[in-house]
Design a protein around this motif. Structure first.
Motif, PDB file in Angstrom:
ATOM      1  N   GLY A 199       0.824  -1.205   0.000  1.00 47.58           N
ATOM      2  CA  GLY A 199       0.000   0.000   0.000  1.00 47.58           C
ATOM      3  C   GLY A 199       0.853   1.246   0.000  1.00 47.58           C
ATOM      4  N   PHE A 200       0.354   2.281  -0.637  1.00 48.73           N
ATOM      5  CA  PHE A 200       1.121   3.517  -0.761  1.00 48.73           C
ATOM      6  C   PHE A 200       1.026   4.382   0.495  1.00 48.73           C
ATOM      7  CE2 PHE A 200       0.272   2.344  -5.227  1.00 48.73           C
ATOM      8  CZ  PHE A 200       1.589   2.189  -5.630  1.00 48.73           C
ATOM      9  N   ILE A 201      -0.074   4.329   1.191  1.00 50.71           N
ATOM     10  CA  ILE A 201      -0.219   5.114   2.425  1.00 50.71           C
ATOM     11  C   ILE A 201       0.701   4.548   3.505  1.00 50.71           C
ATOM     12  CG2 ILE A 201      -1.822   5.811   4.251  1.00 50.71           C
ATOM     13  CD1 ILE A 201      -4.052   5.704   2.106  1.00 50.71           C
ATOM     14  N   THR A 202       0.674   3.227   3.681  1.00 52.74           N
ATOM     15  CA  THR A 202       1.546   2.607   4.687  1.00 52.74           C
ATOM     16  C   THR A 202       3.011   2.770   4.299  1.00 52.74           C
ATOM     17  OG1 THR A 202       1.239   0.463   3.606  1.00 52.74           O
ATOM     18  CG2 THR A 202      -0.153   0.938   5.531  1.00 52.74           C
ATOM     19  N   ASP A 203       3.314   2.728   2.992  1.00 56.65           N
ATOM     20  CA  ASP A 203       4.693   2.953   2.550  1.00 56.65           C
ATOM     21  C   ASP A 203       5.161   4.356   2.894  1.00 56.65           C
ATOM     22  OD1 ASP A 203       4.786   0.415   1.560  1.00 56.65           O
ATOM     23  OD2 ASP A 203       4.600   0.990  -0.551  1.00 56.65           O
ATOM     24  N   THR A 204       4.308   5.340   2.677  1.00 60.92           N
ATOM     25  CA  THR A 204       4.662   6.723   2.993  1.00 60.92           C
ATOM     26  C   THR A 204       4.944   6.876   4.485  1.00 60.92           C
ATOM     27  OG1 THR A 204       3.296   7.510   1.167  1.00 60.92           O
ATOM     28  CG2 THR A 204       3.894   9.125   2.851  1.00 60.92           C
ATOM     29  N   LEU A 205       4.078   6.316   5.322  1.00 65.00           N
ATOM     30  CA  LEU A 205       4.295   6.379   6.773  1.00 65.00           C
ATOM     31  C   LEU A 205       5.569   5.643   7.166  1.00 65.00           C
ATOM     32  CD1 LEU A 205       0.655   5.821   8.090  1.00 65.00           C
ATOM     33  CD2 LEU A 205       1.956   7.945   8.089  1.00 65.00           C
ATOM     34  N   GLY A 206       5.806   4.495   6.551  1.00 63.51           N
ATOM     35  CA  GLY A 206       7.007   3.720   6.845  1.00 63.51           C
ATOM     36  C   GLY A 206       8.277   4.469   6.477  1.00 63.51           C
ATOM     37  N   PHE A 207       8.300   5.078   5.281  1.00 63.97           N
ATOM     38  CA  PHE A 207       9.477   5.850   4.880  1.00 63.97           C
ATOM     39  C   PHE A 207       9.693   7.039   5.801  1.00 63.97           C
ATOM     40  CE2 PHE A 207       9.119   3.889   0.519  1.00 63.97           C
ATOM     41  CZ  PHE A 207      10.358   3.258   0.561  1.00 63.97           C
ATOM     42  N   LEU A 208       8.615   7.677   6.227  1.00 63.76           N
ATOM     43  CA  LEU A 208       8.750   8.802   7.159  1.00 63.76           C
ATOM     44  C   LEU A 208       9.377   8.357   8.479  1.00 63.76           C
ATOM     45  CD1 LEU A 208       5.415  10.778   6.615  1.00 63.76           C
ATOM     46  CD2 LEU A 208       7.739  11.540   6.084  1.00 63.76           C
ATOM     47  N   LEU A 209       8.998   7.172   8.962  1.00 61.43           N
ATOM     48  CA  LEU A 209       9.544   6.683  10.225  1.00 61.43           C
ATOM     49  C   LEU A 209      11.016   6.275  10.124  1.00 61.43           C
ATOM     50  CD1 LEU A 209       6.574   4.619  11.704  1.00 61.43           C
ATOM     51  CD2 LEU A 209       7.401   6.869  12.409  1.00 61.43           C
ATOM     52  N   PHE A 210      11.505   6.064   8.912  1.00 62.71           N
ATOM     53  CA  PHE A 210      12.922   5.751   8.746  1.00 62.71           C
ATOM     54  C   PHE A 210      13.791   7.005   8.775  1.00 62.71           C
ATOM     55  CE2 PHE A 210      11.953   1.441   6.918  1.00 62.71           C
ATOM     56  CZ  PHE A 210      12.675   0.741   7.867  1.00 62.71           C
ATOM     57  N   ILE A 211      13.187   8.176   8.722  1.00 59.35           N
ATOM     58  CA  ILE A 211      13.948   9.421   8.780  1.00 59.35           C
ATOM     59  C   ILE A 211      14.252   9.708  10.252  1.00 59.35           C
ATOM     60  CG2 ILE A 211      13.899  11.898   8.294  1.00 59.35           C
ATOM     61  CD1 ILE A 211      11.891  11.235   6.021  1.00 59.35           C
ATOM     62  N   PRO A 212      15.541   9.804  10.616  1.00 62.95           N
ATOM     63  CA  PRO A 212      15.905  10.007  12.033  1.00 62.95           C
ATOM     64  C   PRO A 212      15.257  11.239  12.662  1.00 62.95           C
ATOM     65  CG  PRO A 212      17.843   9.374  10.779  1.00 62.95           C
ATOM     66  CD  PRO A 212      16.739   9.602   9.785  1.00 62.95           C
ATOM     67  N   ALA A 213      15.132  12.327  11.916  1.00 67.83           N
ATOM     68  CA  ALA A 213      14.518  13.537  12.479  1.00 67.83           C
ATOM     69  C   ALA A 213      13.048  13.298  12.819  1.00 67.83           C
ATOM     70  CB  ALA A 213      14.656  14.700  11.499  1.00 67.83           C
ATOM     71  N   VAL A 214      12.351  12.536  11.998  1.00 65.50           N
ATOM     72  CA  VAL A 214      10.940  12.220  12.273  1.00 65.50           C
ATOM     73  C   VAL A 214      10.839  11.327  13.500  1.00 65.50           C
ATOM     74  CG1 VAL A 214       8.871  11.070  11.364  1.00 65.50           C
ATOM     75  CG2 VAL A 214      10.248  12.526   9.866  1.00 65.50           C
ATOM     76  N   ARG A 215      11.739  10.337  13.602  1.00 63.84           N
ATOM     77  CA  ARG A 215      11.746   9.463  14.788  1.00 63.84           C
ATOM     78  C   ARG A 215      12.027  10.264  16.042  1.00 63.84           C
ATOM     79  NH1 ARG A 215      14.926   5.722  11.761  1.00 63.84           N
ATOM     80  NH2 ARG A 215      16.708   6.234  13.055  1.00 63.84           N
ATOM     81  N   ALA A 216      12.987  11.187  15.967  1.00 60.49           N
ATOM     82  CA  ALA A 216      13.324  12.015  17.133  1.00 60.49           C
ATOM     83  C   ALA A 216      12.139  12.887  17.525  1.00 60.49           C
ATOM     84  CB  ALA A 216      14.547  12.884  16.834  1.00 60.49           C
ATOM     85  N   TRP A 217      11.445  13.470  16.549  1.00 58.15           N
ATOM     86  CA  TRP A 217      10.266  14.298  16.822  1.00 58.15           C
ATOM     87  C   TRP A 217       9.169  13.457  17.466  1.00 58.15           C
ATOM     88  CZ3 TRP A 217       5.390  13.760  14.496  1.00 58.15           C
ATOM     89  CH2 TRP A 217       4.475  14.755  14.827  1.00 58.15           C
ATOM     90  N   LEU A 218       8.942  12.277  16.927  1.00 59.91           N
ATOM     91  CA  LEU A 218       7.924  11.373  17.479  1.00 59.91           C
ATOM     92  C   LEU A 218       8.299  10.948  18.895  1.00 59.91           C
ATOM     93  CD1 LEU A 218       5.327   9.802  16.767  1.00 59.91           C
ATOM     94  CD2 LEU A 218       6.786   7.949  15.990  1.00 59.91           C
ATOM     95  N   TRP A 219       9.586  10.629  19.114  1.00 55.08           N
ATOM     96  CA  TRP A 219      10.057  10.208  20.432  1.00 55.08           C
ATOM     97  C   TRP A 219       9.881  11.327  21.454  1.00 55.08           C
ATOM     98  CZ3 TRP A 219      10.565   6.178  23.164  1.00 55.08           C
ATOM     99  CH2 TRP A 219      11.372   6.158  24.288  1.00 55.08           C
ATOM    100  N   ARG A 220      10.193  12.577  21.057  1.00 56.59           N
ATOM    101  CA  ARG A 220       9.996  13.703  21.978  1.00 56.59           C
ATOM    102  C   ARG A 220       8.525  13.836  22.347  1.00 56.59           C
ATOM    103  NH1 ARG A 220      13.685  16.130  18.641  1.00 56.59           N
ATOM    104  NH2 ARG A 220      12.089  17.271  17.511  1.00 56.59           N
ATOM    105  N   GLY A 221       7.636  13.650  21.381  1.00 58.98           N
ATOM    106  CA  GLY A 221       6.202  13.732  21.661  1.00 58.98           C
ATOM    107  C   GLY A 221       5.735  12.659  22.620  1.00 58.98           C
ATOM    108  N   ILE A 222       6.270  11.457  22.456  1.00 59.08           N
ATOM    109  CA  ILE A 222       5.877  10.348  23.336  1.00 59.08           C
ATOM    110  C   ILE A 222       6.455  10.538  24.732  1.00 59.08           C
ATOM    111  CG2 ILE A 222       6.188   7.872  23.757  1.00 59.08           C
ATOM    112  CD1 ILE A 222       6.012   7.497  20.702  1.00 59.08           C
ATOM    113  N   THR A 223       7.741  10.887  24.809  1.00 56.63           N
ATOM    114  CA  THR A 223       8.392  10.983  26.117  1.00 56.63           C
ATOM    115  C   THR A 223       7.926  12.196  26.913  1.00 56.63           C
ATOM    116  OG1 THR A 223      10.298  12.120  25.155  1.00 56.63           O
ATOM    117  CG2 THR A 223      10.450   9.724  25.446  1.00 56.63           C
ATOM    118  N   SER A 224       7.317  13.164  26.262  1.00 52.39           N
ATOM    119  CA  SER A 224       6.832  14.315  27.025  1.00 52.39           C
ATOM    120  C   SER A 224       5.674  13.919  27.946  1.00 52.39           C
ATOM    121  CB  SER A 224       6.405  15.440  26.087  1.00 52.39           C
ATOM    122  OG  SER A 224       5.257  15.060  25.355  1.00 52.39           O
ATOM    123  N   SER A 225       5.015  12.805  27.632  1.00 49.54           N
ATOM    124  CA  SER A 225       3.897  12.374  28.468  1.00 49.54           C
ATOM    125  C   SER A 225       4.210  11.104  29.264  1.00 49.54           C
ATOM    126  CB  SER A 225       2.662  12.138  27.602  1.00 49.54           C
ATOM    127  OG  SER A 225       2.916  11.106  26.668  1.00 49.54           O
TER     128      SER A 225
END
Length: 157
Positions: A80-106
């Motif tokens: 699927g193209f939607i899941t592929d787009t999300l998957g590629f985004l999660l492989f970008i270290p800056a996106v992972r770091a942003w997501l991790w900061r959002g999770i760890t803030s709570s």
């Protein structure tokens, strides 16, 4: 249910725009790239986790990145193209770091010291406790019983 329906709609639109065989080829290529990225970044995340453990650092960030890389790989291996787009985004270290900061803030992560809550050992002054170990029981805290089960209140239960 919304994701599969959206994926089918995108498949139909892409297939209508570029054709069926190129659409299938694109899905296969993204799965191959996803498997490669999963191996490469997964190995790196696992090495960071081992390094944190070896150096006695809290591996919370390394665990978060490893989990995110695993999720990204699963998304890319899912057709699927939607899941592929999300998957590629999660492989970008800056996106992972942003997501991790959002999770760890709570989330609050605490280190558990195997030596106790005090620096250097068990007591407020550190070290092993001194003096005899005393367990103070009142008369109502203990009663002799022939019943081997400590959970039983009395006859019948």
């Amino acid at each position: 249910m919304a994701v599969p329906i959206a994926e089918i709609a995108v498949f139909l639109m892409v297939g209508a725009a570029i054709g069926v065989l190129p659409t299938i080829a694109l899905v296969i290529i993204t799965a191959i790239i996803g498997a490669y990225l999963l191996k490469q970044q997964g190995t790196s995340a696992f090495a960071r986790l081992q390094d944190d453990l070896r150096n006695k650092r809290m591996p919370a960030a390394a665990i978060g990145h490893a989990i995110t890389v695993a999720i990204a790989g699963c998304l890319l291996l899912t057709p699927g193209f939607i899941t592929d787009t999300l998957g590629f985004l999660l492989f970008i270290p800056a996106v992972r770091a942003w997501l991790w900061r959002g999770i760890t803030s709570s989330v609050k992560v605490e280190r558990i010291d195997p030596n106790g809550p005090y620096p250097g050992g068990y007591g407020p002054t550190g070290g092993a406790p001194t003096g005899p170990r005393v367990i103070d029981l009142d008369e109502g805290d203990y009663r002799p019983s022939n019943d081997p089960s400590p959970w039983r209140e009395g006859p019948g239960g």
